[in-house]
Every structure is written in structure tokens, then in C-alpha cells.
Motif scaffolding. Structure first.
Motif, PDB file in Angstrom:
ATOM      1  N   MET A   1       0.860  -1.162   0.000  1.00 29.38           N
ATOM      2  CA  MET A   1       0.000   0.000   0.000  1.00 29.38           C
ATOM      3  C   MET A   1       0.882   1.192   0.000  1.00 29.38           C
ATOM      4  N   TYR A   3       1.888   4.545   1.406  1.00 27.76           N
ATOM      5  CA  TYR A   3       1.586   5.203   2.657  1.00 27.76           C
ATOM      6  C   TYR A   3       1.818   6.688   2.702  1.00 27.76           C
ATOM      7  N   GLY A  51      -0.855   0.798   7.216  1.00 31.11           N
ATOM      8  CA  GLY A  51      -0.153   0.243   6.114  1.00 31.11           C
ATOM      9  C   GLY A  51       0.846   1.286   5.739  1.00 31.11           C
ATOM     10  N   GLY A 115      -6.614  -3.449   1.816  1.00 25.84           N
ATOM     11  CA  GLY A 115      -6.294  -2.037   1.751  1.00 25.84           C
ATOM     12  C   GLY A 115      -6.843  -1.324   0.530  1.00 25.84           C
ATOM     13  N   HIS A 116      -7.335  -0.097   0.742  1.00 26.07           N
ATOM     14  CA  HIS A 116      -7.814   0.772  -0.322  1.00 26.07           C
ATOM     15  C   HIS A 116      -9.095   0.216  -0.975  1.00 26.07           C
ATOM     16  N   GLY A 144      -3.941   4.162  -2.997  1.00 31.32           N
ATOM     17  CA  GLY A 144      -2.946   3.104  -2.950  1.00 31.32           C
ATOM     18  C   GLY A 144      -1.915   3.297  -4.049  1.00 31.32           C
ATOM     19  N   GLU A 153      -2.610  -1.605  -6.402  1.00 31.08           N
ATOM     20  CA  GLU A 153      -2.523  -2.262  -5.104  1.00 31.08           C
ATOM     21  C   GLU A 153      -3.882  -2.757  -4.631  1.00 31.08           C
ATOM     22  N   THR A 157      -4.722  -6.417  -3.081  1.00 33.44           N
ATOM     23  CA  THR A 157      -5.199  -6.658  -1.713  1.00 33.44           C
ATOM     24  C   THR A 157      -6.494  -7.463  -1.698  1.00 33.44           C
ATOM     25  N   SER A 206      -4.728  -6.158   8.106  1.00 36.46           N
ATOM     26  CA  SER A 206      -4.911  -5.287   6.949  1.00 36.46           C
ATOM     27  C   SER A 206      -3.839  -5.631   5.921  1.00 36.46           C
ATOM     28  N   HIS A 208      -1.712  -5.069   2.447  1.00 35.74           N
ATOM     29  CA  HIS A 208      -1.215  -4.000   1.588  1.00 35.74           C
ATOM     30  C   HIS A 208       0.002  -4.452   0.792  1.00 35.74           C
ATOM     31  N   GLU A 290       2.683  -5.430   4.720  1.00 37.20           N
ATOM     32  CA  GLU A 290       3.084  -4.938   3.412  1.00 37.20           C
ATOM     33  C   GLU A 290       3.786  -6.110   2.743  1.00 37.20           C
TER      34      GLU A 290
END
Length: 326
Positions: A1, A3, A51, A115-116, A144, A153, A157, A206, A208, A290
Motif C-alpha cells: 500500500m 503510505y 499500512g 487495503g484501499h 494506494g 494495489e 489486496t 490489513s 497492503h 506490506e
């Protein structure tokens, strides 16, 4: 992800004064898990994040459409709601859990946070608005990052989340996703935490992929640091989340063969942060992973491989199972 943005301000790597004693502790927890990478050591990083990698150059806060190369790659705010509230999902509720099977994780609840959202780029104003993450205000979400070829991304995910859900459900766990491509955008980082809390999850994770610079490779797991300010109080989850993070990191190495990050975590793959709403607002054990750096060609080749993503899901599943069976 990526960040840069909401819950992902880039942390600055530093060595923890607790590194030596923690190295011994982790070595006892995950013997042999790091294969040729040496003794596994836990480290307290500077920041924490929903993330968060060291470089979030790949994150975009405005509505930029995905690159045209995406198809070629393998593999809240309205005038009627408080400014700090998250938007309601398109379906009116978070992704529903499916019936759990009988197995070693029967009775356990796991919340997976992909994520996202693939559609975030169409909702720039919504995802850029600020929400309260306990200690401060941050953007609702980001788009992302993406590979250099344009594969986002957010698609990575979701794919890993689906694979992970299937593996956990086969072991009897009840699994809930914070979003499953069923929302127009988000959810915002505060709601992502709230979904896990309301589910009374035994563990939440989570998923990412980072957007750091080329040459920065490997995975890292982000764990919550101690926070007690405003609506945020992580004191009860710091220890169990650290245990969860160590289990996930050790299993991820073993199953995927990937090395811990060479740019964060002092080679341990473990980073502690205190700036991420998804962690700060959680009342259940939670970590971010990640899985690799989408902006590095070598890592991107793995992240865009379906067979590797299955290994990634298996590694995360094994780590969760180890934690939940303790």
C-alpha cells in the motif's frame, strides 16, 4: 500500500534500544522461520501506519485513473453527515461473513481488511476528507500504489484477501471483510477499525503492498505502538498484536521464501507505528502486512503472480492460525 496520505505517513527507520533482548525473545517464538535470514528480532519503529512503508511516492490522494497497463499485468462526506463520520457502504453493511466450517479455528472470528478500494480514484473529494483517528485527523483513505505497469494495489489486496478468506474458512473460522468491491469507495480508516471492533474479532489483519523506491525489497509487518489519547487507546492490544505480528512474519518467510524488508525494520520485517488510524482505533489484536514493494521490478513480479499470491495468503493464514491456536 502506498503510505503517503491517510494512515500512511512514511516512518523513518531507527534502531530500537530494546532490539537485543527482543531478538532473543523472537528467536524463541519462531525458530527456523527466517531460514537463511538469521535470528528474527522484534523492533519498535518510529511511526506506525495503516499500512505504511518508508516511501509512499506511489500513493495518490487525488482522482488519477489507473494506468492503461493495468489490464496487461499478470495474474464520506456529504452535507448531511458529521464531517468526521465515515460513509456508509454501498450495500448498507460491511461484507458479510460466510458460514464457518468445522475445524481448528471453529468459534474464532477474523476480520480481513483489504487495503484501499479499486474505485477510490473516482472519489477524490470523499477519500481526501479528514476523519478523526483518535490522536489527530487524517484523510479518509488513499488510492494506494501500483506497479510500474499500472496494476493497482487495491486489486492485489482484494485478491489476497479472497484467497486468505477461503483458507481460514476451511479451518472453521468466521471471516469478515471490511470491503469486498461492494462499496463505491473506502471505507475510511476509522470505519475499517470499527468493523473489526464491532465483530469482536479474535484477530484482524490489513493487507497492503508498498510503494517505495526501486531496490527496496521484501515484506514488513506493522504493529501498533502504545497510544492513549483522544479516542485512541491501544494499551490492551499492543502485546497480543506484537505476538500476532511475529507469528505472521515468521510464517510468511517460511511459506513464501521472501526476505524481510531491506529498508525498514532492521532486517526483522517488524515495524511499530503509532500514526495509523486503523491500528490506533482498534480494540482487537491487529496488524498490517506490506507484502512487498510494487515499485521494485523483482517484487512486482512476485506480487503479480497468482501462484505467489496463493503462497502469501497461505503464509498469512498460517501465522493467524498459530496466533489463534495459542
Amino acid at each position: 500500500m502506498s503510505y503517503t496520505g491517510p494512515d500512511f505517513e512514511p516512518p523513518q527507520p531507527r534502531r530500537s534500544p530494546l532490539r537485543r533482548p527482543l531478538t532473543v525473545a523472537v528467536a524463541a517464538l519462531v525458530p527456523g522461520a527466517l531460514l537463511g535470514w538469521g535470528v528474527y528480532a522484534a523492533v519498535g519503529g518510529p511511526d506506525d501506519g495503516d499500512g505504511g512503508g518508508a516511501d509512499r511516492a506511489g500513493a495518490v490522494r487525488t482522482s488519477a485513473a489507473p494506468s492503461a497497463g493495468a489490464s496487461a499485468a499478470p495474474g464520506e462526506a456529504d452535507g448531511k453527515k458529521p464531517a468526521g463520520s465515515s460513509p456508509a457502504p454501498t450495500s448498507g453493511k460491511p461484507s458479510a461473513s460466510r458460514p464457518a466450517a468445522t475445524g481448528p479455528l471453529k468459534g474464532k472470528v477474523v476480520v480481513i481488511d483489504p487495503g484501499h478500494n479499486p474505485a477510490n480514484f473516482r472519489h477524490a473529494s470523499e477519500i481526501n476528507r479528514k476523519v478523526n483517528v483518535g490522536t489527530h485527523w487524517k484523510e479518509c483513505d488513499t488510492t494506494g500504489t501500483a506497479t510500474n505497469a499500472g496494476w493497482p494495489e487495491a486489486k492485489f489486496t482484494l485478491d489476497v484477501a479472497h484467497r486468505l478468506r477461503d483458507l481460514l474458512e476451511k479451518q472453521g473460522a468466521t471471516v469478515k471483510l471490511t470491503q469486498d468491491g461492494d462499496r463505491s469507495y473506502g471505507p475510511c480508516v476509522d470505519e475499517r477499525a470499527r468493523i473489526g471492533n464491532e465483530a469482536k474479532a479474535d484477530a484482524a489483519i490489513s493487507i497492503h503492498a508498498d510503494g517505495s523506491g526501486a531496490g527496496n525489497r521484501g515484506f514488513h509487518v506493522i504493529m501498533p505502538g502504545p497510544v492513549h489519547e483522544g479516542a485512541a487507546d491501544t494499551r490492551a492490544i499492543v502485546a497480543p498484536s506484537a505476538e500476532l505480528g511475529k507469528n505472521v512474519a515468521g510464517a510468511f518467510v517460511r511459506v513464501t521464501g521472501s526476505a524481510p524488508s531491506n529498508y525498514l525494520g532492521d532486517g526483522t520485517g517488524l515495524v511499530t507505528r503509532t500514526d495509523l488510524g486503523g491500528l490506533n482505533l482498534s480494540t482487537v489484536p491487529k496488524v498490517f502486512i506490506e507484502c512487498g514493494n510494487m515499485r521494485d521490478g523483482t517484487d512486482a513480479a512476485l506480487l503479480t503472480s497468482g501462484s505467489w499470491r496463493q503462497k502469501a495468503a497461505q503464509g498469512i493464514s498460517d501465522g493467524l492460525t498459530s496466533f489463534l491456536s495459542r
